[in-house]
Write a protein that holds these residues in place. Structure first.
Motif, mmCIF file in Angstrom:
data_model
loop_
_atom_site.group_PDB
_atom_site.id
_atom_site.type_symbol
_atom_site.label_atom_id
_atom_site.label_comp_id
_atom_site.label_asym_id
_atom_site.label_seq_id
_atom_site.Cartn_x
_atom_site.Cartn_y
_atom_site.Cartn_z
ATOM 1 N N VAL A 6 31.276 9.406 -65.229
ATOM 2 C CA VAL A 6 31.043 10.830 -64.986
ATOM 3 C C VAL A 6 31.978 11.617 -65.891
ATOM 4 C CG1 VAL A 6 31.075 12.660 -63.262
ATOM 5 C CG2 VAL A 6 30.488 10.339 -62.589
ATOM 6 N N THR A 7 31.413 12.583 -66.594
ATOM 7 C CA THR A 7 32.244 13.371 -67.502
ATOM 8 C C THR A 7 32.802 14.595 -66.785
ATOM 9 O OG1 THR A 7 30.455 14.792 -68.280
ATOM 10 C CG2 THR A 7 30.763 12.681 -69.441
ATOM 11 N N VAL A 8 33.847 15.134 -67.348
ATOM 12 C CA VAL A 8 34.463 16.353 -66.827
ATOM 13 C C VAL A 8 33.440 17.489 -66.847
ATOM 14 C CG1 VAL A 8 36.265 18.072 -67.246
ATOM 15 C CG2 VAL A 8 36.768 15.637 -67.500
ATOM 16 N N GLU A 9 32.623 17.529 -67.882
ATOM 17 C CA GLU A 9 31.603 18.578 -67.990
ATOM 18 C C GLU A 9 30.598 18.499 -66.845
ATOM 19 O OE1 GLU A 9 32.378 16.537 -70.639
ATOM 20 O OE2 GLU A 9 33.550 18.005 -71.787
ATOM 21 N N GLU A 10 30.201 17.273 -66.466
ATOM 22 C CA GLU A 10 29.253 17.114 -65.368
ATOM 23 C C GLU A 10 29.846 17.589 -64.040
ATOM 24 O OE1 GLU A 10 26.714 13.309 -67.088
ATOM 25 O OE2 GLU A 10 28.574 12.961 -65.998
ATOM 26 N N ILE A 11 31.106 17.238 -63.807
ATOM 27 C CA ILE A 11 31.776 17.684 -62.584
ATOM 28 C C ILE A 11 31.959 19.198 -62.609
ATOM 29 C CG2 ILE A 11 33.922 17.568 -61.249
ATOM 30 C CD1 ILE A 11 32.104 15.102 -60.965
ATOM 31 N N ALA A 12 32.333 19.750 -63.758
ATOM 32 C CA ALA A 12 32.497 21.203 -63.876
ATOM 33 C C ALA A 12 31.179 21.924 -63.599
ATOM 34 C CB ALA A 12 33.027 21.571 -65.259
ATOM 35 N N ALA A 13 30.077 21.364 -64.089
ATOM 36 C CA ALA A 13 28.772 21.974 -63.848
ATOM 37 C C ALA A 13 28.428 21.940 -62.360
ATOM 38 C CB ALA A 13 27.695 21.261 -64.661
ATOM 39 N N GLY A 22 30.580 24.519 -60.570
ATOM 40 C CA GLY A 22 30.080 25.865 -60.826
ATOM 41 C C GLY A 22 28.853 26.173 -59.987
ATOM 42 N N ALA A 23 27.941 25.226 -59.907
ATOM 43 C CA ALA A 23 26.741 25.416 -59.092
ATOM 44 C C ALA A 23 27.109 25.530 -57.615
ATOM 45 C CB ALA A 23 25.765 24.265 -59.304
ATOM 46 N N THR A 24 28.065 24.718 -57.181
ATOM 47 C CA THR A 24 28.494 24.749 -55.788
ATOM 48 C C THR A 24 29.106 26.096 -55.432
ATOM 49 O OG1 THR A 24 28.882 22.373 -55.852
ATOM 50 C CG2 THR A 24 29.892 23.585 -54.047
ATOM 51 N N ARG A 25 29.929 26.617 -56.318
ATOM 52 C CA ARG A 25 30.559 27.924 -56.076
ATOM 53 C C ARG A 25 29.491 28.997 -55.863
ATOM 54 N NH1 ARG A 25 35.332 30.371 -59.494
ATOM 55 N NH2 ARG A 25 36.451 30.219 -57.560
ATOM 56 N N GLN A 26 28.466 28.995 -56.706
ATOM 57 C CA GLN A 26 27.389 29.968 -56.585
ATOM 58 C C GLN A 26 26.583 29.749 -55.300
ATOM 59 O OE1 GLN A 26 26.371 32.367 -58.913
ATOM 60 N NE2 GLN A 26 28.103 31.985 -60.265
ATOM 61 N N LEU A 27 26.371 28.486 -54.953
ATOM 62 C CA LEU A 27 25.521 28.169 -53.801
ATOM 63 C C LEU A 27 26.174 28.442 -52.454
ATOM 64 C CD1 LEU A 27 23.895 24.839 -54.974
ATOM 65 C CD2 LEU A 27 22.718 26.965 -54.454
ATOM 66 N N VAL A 28 27.495 28.470 -52.404
ATOM 67 C CA VAL A 28 28.189 28.666 -51.135
ATOM 68 C C VAL A 28 27.676 29.913 -50.423
ATOM 69 C CG1 VAL A 28 30.437 29.283 -50.145
ATOM 70 C CG2 VAL A 28 30.245 27.350 -51.690
ATOM 71 N N ARG A 29 27.488 30.994 -51.172
ATOM 72 C CA ARG A 29 27.015 32.246 -50.573
ATOM 73 C C ARG A 29 25.505 32.249 -50.366
ATOM 74 N NH1 ARG A 29 31.014 33.498 -53.930
ATOM 75 N NH2 ARG A 29 29.807 34.007 -55.749
ATOM 76 N N ILE A 30 24.760 31.582 -51.230
ATOM 77 C CA ILE A 30 23.302 31.642 -51.197
ATOM 78 C C ILE A 30 22.714 30.606 -50.244
ATOM 79 C CG2 ILE A 30 21.210 31.385 -52.582
ATOM 80 C CD1 ILE A 30 22.901 32.189 -55.007
ATOM 81 N N LEU A 67 28.641 19.058 -53.024
ATOM 82 C CA LEU A 67 29.970 18.495 -52.755
ATOM 83 C C LEU A 67 29.874 17.007 -52.435
ATOM 84 C CD1 LEU A 67 31.579 21.382 -50.687
ATOM 85 C CD2 LEU A 67 32.188 20.662 -53.004
ATOM 86 N N ASP A 68 28.885 16.623 -51.625
ATOM 87 C CA ASP A 68 28.685 15.208 -51.313
ATOM 88 C C ASP A 68 28.417 14.404 -52.581
ATOM 89 O OD1 ASP A 68 29.022 15.742 -48.615
ATOM 90 O OD2 ASP A 68 26.866 15.751 -48.172
ATOM 91 N N LYS A 69 27.613 14.964 -53.475
ATOM 92 C CA LYS A 69 27.291 14.298 -54.740
ATOM 93 C C LYS A 69 28.562 14.093 -55.568
ATOM 94 C CE LYS A 69 24.520 12.864 -58.012
ATOM 95 N NZ LYS A 69 23.867 11.581 -57.901
ATOM 96 N N MET A 70 29.409 15.137 -55.633
ATOM 97 C CA MET A 70 30.647 15.019 -56.404
ATOM 98 C C MET A 70 31.568 13.956 -55.811
ATOM 99 S SD MET A 70 31.712 18.811 -57.637
ATOM 100 C CE MET A 70 31.132 19.703 -56.211
ATOM 101 N N VAL A 71 31.693 13.909 -54.492
ATOM 102 C CA VAL A 71 32.537 12.901 -53.845
ATOM 103 C C VAL A 71 32.024 11.504 -54.190
ATOM 104 C CG1 VAL A 71 33.206 11.934 -51.608
ATOM 105 C CG2 VAL A 71 33.339 14.398 -51.992
ATOM 106 N N ALA A 72 30.716 11.311 -54.103
ATOM 107 C CA ALA A 72 30.136 10.003 -54.422
ATOM 108 C C ALA A 72 30.361 9.633 -55.882
ATOM 109 C CB ALA A 72 28.639 10.000 -54.088
#
Length: 171
Positions: A3-10, A13-21, A30-35
């Protein structure tokens, strides 16, 4: 770990936006990132997964990308990148996985979001149009008539005449 840093950063970023939506989609990210970070799961290479459709996580990634970017242009290339597939593969398998073409699916999501905002807010239709990715109110009205069969203002009037259950308009 592949897993690259760019993939985790992406994903962050998506998670931050989705928290409110969409908190459930944010939790899935978040589960995907932990896995991914724990090594229990890895992202497939583009040449993997030659099956008939997209995997569940790829479908979730596309859904998350659309939710986050619904207010602006959504390019097929960006959807393909979020699912780690080529544009040609995405174009071949999208209908199998979602039941319609990418452009039809995105338009349906924009229309549903507009319906929800019309029912739940007093925002002017021009603002709703922009927040749902339409270029102007006339663009919303034209698409809305085609998909729903009535104008946005007619729908809003009918919604105001009766009590609306937010669950009936879930995105």
């Amino acid at each position: 770990m592949n897993v690259t840093v760019e993939e985790i950063a992406a994903l962050l970023g998506a998670t931050r936006q989705l928290v409110r939506i969409d908190p459930l989609a944010a939790e899935a990210c978040l589960d995907k990132m932990v896995a991914l970070l724990s090594g229990r799961e890895s992202l497939p290479k583009p040449e993997e997964n030659h099956g008939a459709g997209l995997t569940p996580w790829q479908q979730q990634a596309i859904e998350a990308h659309i939710q986050v970017h619904i207010g602006g242009p959504i390019k097929v290339g960006a959807l393909a990148k979020s699912a780690h597939v080529s544009i040609s593969r995405l174009n071949r398998v999208f209908k199998t996985s979602f039941g319609k073409s990418p452009s039809s699916y995105i338009m349906e999501k924009r229309i549903k979001r507009a319906q929800y905002l019309m029912a739940m807010t007093d925002e002017p239709l021009s603002q709703i149009a922009l927040s749902c990715g339409f270029s102007h109110q006339a663009h919303l009205t034209s698409a809305f008539r085609k998909w729903v069969g009535i104008s946005p203002s007619a729908l809003r009037r009918s919604l105001r005449e009766r009590e609306v259950n937010p669950a009936d308009l879930a995105l």
